[in-house]
Design a protein around this motif. Structure first.
Motif, PDB file in Angstrom:
ATOM      1  N   ASP A  31       0.833  -1.206   0.000  1.00 31.18           N
ATOM      2  CA  ASP A  31       0.000   0.000   0.000  1.00 31.18           C
ATOM      3  C   ASP A  31       0.868   1.257   0.000  1.00 31.18           C
ATOM      4  O   ASP A  31       0.541   2.250  -0.672  1.00 31.18           O
ATOM      5  CB  ASP A  31      -0.922   0.023   1.216  1.00 31.18           C
ATOM      6  CG  ASP A  31      -1.909  -1.130   1.211  1.00 31.18           C
ATOM      7  OD1 ASP A  31      -2.281  -1.602   0.113  1.00 31.18           O
ATOM      8  OD2 ASP A  31      -2.312  -1.566   2.308  1.00 31.18           O
ATOM      9  N   GLU A  35       1.076   4.327  -2.803  1.00 30.84           N
ATOM     10  CA  GLU A  35       0.914   5.732  -2.388  1.00 30.84           C
ATOM     11  C   GLU A  35       2.146   6.555  -2.750  1.00 30.84           C
ATOM     12  O   GLU A  35       2.029   7.698  -3.190  1.00 30.84           O
ATOM     13  CB  GLU A  35       0.641   5.787  -0.886  1.00 30.84           C
ATOM     14  CG  GLU A  35       0.104   7.103  -0.415  1.00 30.84           C
ATOM     15  CD  GLU A  35      -1.236   7.497  -1.010  1.00 30.84           C
ATOM     16  OE1 GLU A  35      -1.444   8.712  -1.237  1.00 30.84           O
ATOM     17  OE2 GLU A  35      -2.077   6.614  -1.267  1.00 30.84           O
ATOM     18  N   ARG A  39       2.637   9.910  -5.554  1.00 29.22           N
ATOM     19  CA  ARG A  39       3.260  11.190  -5.213  1.00 29.22           C
ATOM     20  C   ARG A  39       4.533  11.446  -6.006  1.00 29.22           C
ATOM     21  O   ARG A  39       5.056  12.548  -5.990  1.00 29.22           O
ATOM     22  CB  ARG A  39       3.520  11.247  -3.711  1.00 29.22           C
ATOM     23  CG  ARG A  39       2.219  11.245  -2.932  1.00 29.22           C
ATOM     24  CD  ARG A  39       2.421  10.971  -1.458  1.00 29.22           C
ATOM     25  NE  ARG A  39       1.164  10.720  -0.789  1.00 29.22           N
ATOM     26  CZ  ARG A  39       0.329  11.654  -0.360  1.00 29.22           C
ATOM     27  NH1 ARG A  39       0.631  12.912  -0.528  1.00 29.22           N
ATOM     28  NH2 ARG A  39      -0.793  11.325   0.241  1.00 29.22           N
ATOM     29  N   ASP A  51       5.997  14.490   1.307  1.00 26.43           N
ATOM     30  CA  ASP A  51       5.202  13.476   0.618  1.00 26.43           C
ATOM     31  C   ASP A  51       5.293  12.129   1.328  1.00 26.43           C
ATOM     32  O   ASP A  51       4.304  11.402   1.428  1.00 26.43           O
ATOM     33  CB  ASP A  51       5.660  13.318  -0.842  1.00 26.43           C
ATOM     34  CG  ASP A  51       5.154  14.434  -1.735  1.00 26.43           C
ATOM     35  OD1 ASP A  51       4.156  15.091  -1.371  1.00 26.43           O
ATOM     36  OD2 ASP A  51       5.753  14.642  -2.809  1.00 26.43           O
ATOM     37  N   ALA A  54       3.041  12.353   4.397  1.00 26.73           N
ATOM     38  CA  ALA A  54       1.629  12.341   4.002  1.00 26.73           C
ATOM     39  C   ALA A  54       1.211  10.954   3.509  1.00 26.73           C
ATOM     40  O   ALA A  54       0.113  10.478   3.826  1.00 26.73           O
ATOM     41  CB  ALA A  54       1.386  13.391   2.920  1.00 26.73           C
ATOM     42  N   ALA A  55       2.075  10.303   2.760  1.00 25.96           N
ATOM     43  CA  ALA A  55       1.769   8.970   2.235  1.00 25.96           C
ATOM     44  C   ALA A  55       1.647   7.953   3.365  1.00 25.96           C
ATOM     45  O   ALA A  55       0.709   7.150   3.393  1.00 25.96           O
ATOM     46  CB  ALA A  55       2.854   8.528   1.247  1.00 25.96           C
ATOM     47  N   GLU A  57       0.935   8.499   6.497  1.00 28.28           N
ATOM     48  CA  GLU A  57      -0.284   8.777   7.275  1.00 28.28           C
ATOM     49  C   GLU A  57      -1.532   8.341   6.510  1.00 28.28           C
ATOM     50  O   GLU A  57      -2.460   7.789   7.101  1.00 28.28           O
ATOM     51  CB  GLU A  57      -0.378  10.262   7.639  1.00 28.28           C
ATOM     52  CG  GLU A  57      -1.615  10.611   8.457  1.00 28.28           C
ATOM     53  CD  GLU A  57      -1.757   9.808   9.748  1.00 28.28           C
ATOM     54  OE1 GLU A  57      -2.908   9.546  10.144  1.00 28.28           O
ATOM     55  OE2 GLU A  57      -0.744   9.426  10.368  1.00 28.28           O
ATOM     56  N   SER A  58      -1.544   8.561   5.194  1.00 25.00           N
ATOM     57  CA  SER A  58      -2.738   8.182   4.423  1.00 25.00           C
ATOM     58  C   SER A  58      -2.933   6.670   4.379  1.00 25.00           C
ATOM     59  O   SER A  58      -4.055   6.195   4.245  1.00 25.00           O
ATOM     60  CB  SER A  58      -2.681   8.759   3.008  1.00 25.00           C
ATOM     61  OG  SER A  58      -1.721   8.087   2.237  1.00 25.00           O
ATOM     62  N   VAL A  59      -1.859   5.910   4.526  1.00 25.53           N
ATOM     63  CA  VAL A  59      -1.964   4.448   4.523  1.00 25.53           C
ATOM     64  C   VAL A  59      -2.258   3.917   5.926  1.00 25.53           C
ATOM     65  O   VAL A  59      -3.136   3.076   6.108  1.00 25.53           O
ATOM     66  CB  VAL A  59      -0.675   3.798   3.956  1.00 25.53           C
ATOM     67  CG1 VAL A  59      -0.672   2.296   4.187  1.00 25.53           C
ATOM     68  CG2 VAL A  59      -0.532   4.115   2.469  1.00 25.53           C
ATOM     69  N   HIS A  61      -3.024   5.747   8.920  1.00 23.52           N
ATOM     70  CA  HIS A  61      -4.046   6.462   9.707  1.00 23.52           C
ATOM     71  C   HIS A  61      -3.780   6.395  11.211  1.00 23.52           C
ATOM     72  O   HIS A  61      -4.672   6.102  12.003  1.00 23.52           O
ATOM     73  CB  HIS A  61      -5.449   5.909   9.421  1.00 23.52           C
ATOM     74  CG  HIS A  61      -5.806   5.870   7.982  1.00 23.52           C
ATOM     75  ND1 HIS A  61      -6.094   6.997   7.253  1.00 23.52           N
ATOM     76  CD2 HIS A  61      -5.911   4.824   7.125  1.00 23.52           C
ATOM     77  CE1 HIS A  61      -6.368   6.662   6.018  1.00 23.52           C
ATOM     78  NE2 HIS A  61      -6.258   5.343   5.908  1.00 23.52           N
TER      79      HIS A  61
END
Length: 148
Positions: A31, A35, A39, A51, A54-55, A57-59, A61
């Motif tokens: 994952d 992500e 980016r 990036d 952010a990546a 954290e987006s995976v 959470h």
């Protein structure tokens, strides 16, 4: 002296937490790669640290301060950017290192010690502390491995 012991304990807890975080990152490698590639607009194999944060954290959470954790999680940069494929490879190598496996095994044994003690007490039917060897009966055959 007690403060040294406390500092050592805090250090071990921190190391354990970082190891668990690295395990979580490794478990989500596929994952994360997807992500990171999103980016990496220019397809260079490099992404900025913003990036990366952010990546991750987006995976995951997890709501963690990824930029503050970066020094413990990301060791090498190229022109202030992360080579994400090599970072993921290093993460994989770290998960299979001898030290990590030993440490993870010890932690798992410690976490499950009460279950292990219960199992040992069941096996140690004569209370000798050696663990009695007894032949499998129809009652025990279904729960014990064939080596018992």
């Amino acid at each position: 002296m007690p403060s040294i012991t406390l500092l050592t304990q805090i250090s071990r807890v921190g190391e354990s937490a970082l190891r668990a975080l690295r395990e979580k990152l490794f478990a989500h490698s596929s994952d994360l790669l997807v992500e990171f590639k999103k980016r990496d607009k220019d397809k260079t194999g490099l992404i900025t640290l913003s990036d990366w944060a952010a990546a991750v954290e987006s995976v995951l959470h997890l709501g963690l301060p990824w930029r503050m954790l970066r020094p413990q999680l990301v060791s090498s940069l190229t022109d202030n950017k992360l080579e994400y494929k090599s970072w993921l490879k290093n993460l994989a190598k770290e998960q299979f290192s001898h030290e990590n496996i030993q440490s993870s095994l010890l932690e798992a044994l410690y976490r499950n010690r009460s279950n292990l003690e219960t199992i040992f007490r069941i096996i140690d039917s004569d209370h000798s502390g050696k663990g009695a060897h007894y032949p499998a009966t129809s009652d025990t055959a279904s729960i014990l491995p064939p080596t018992f």
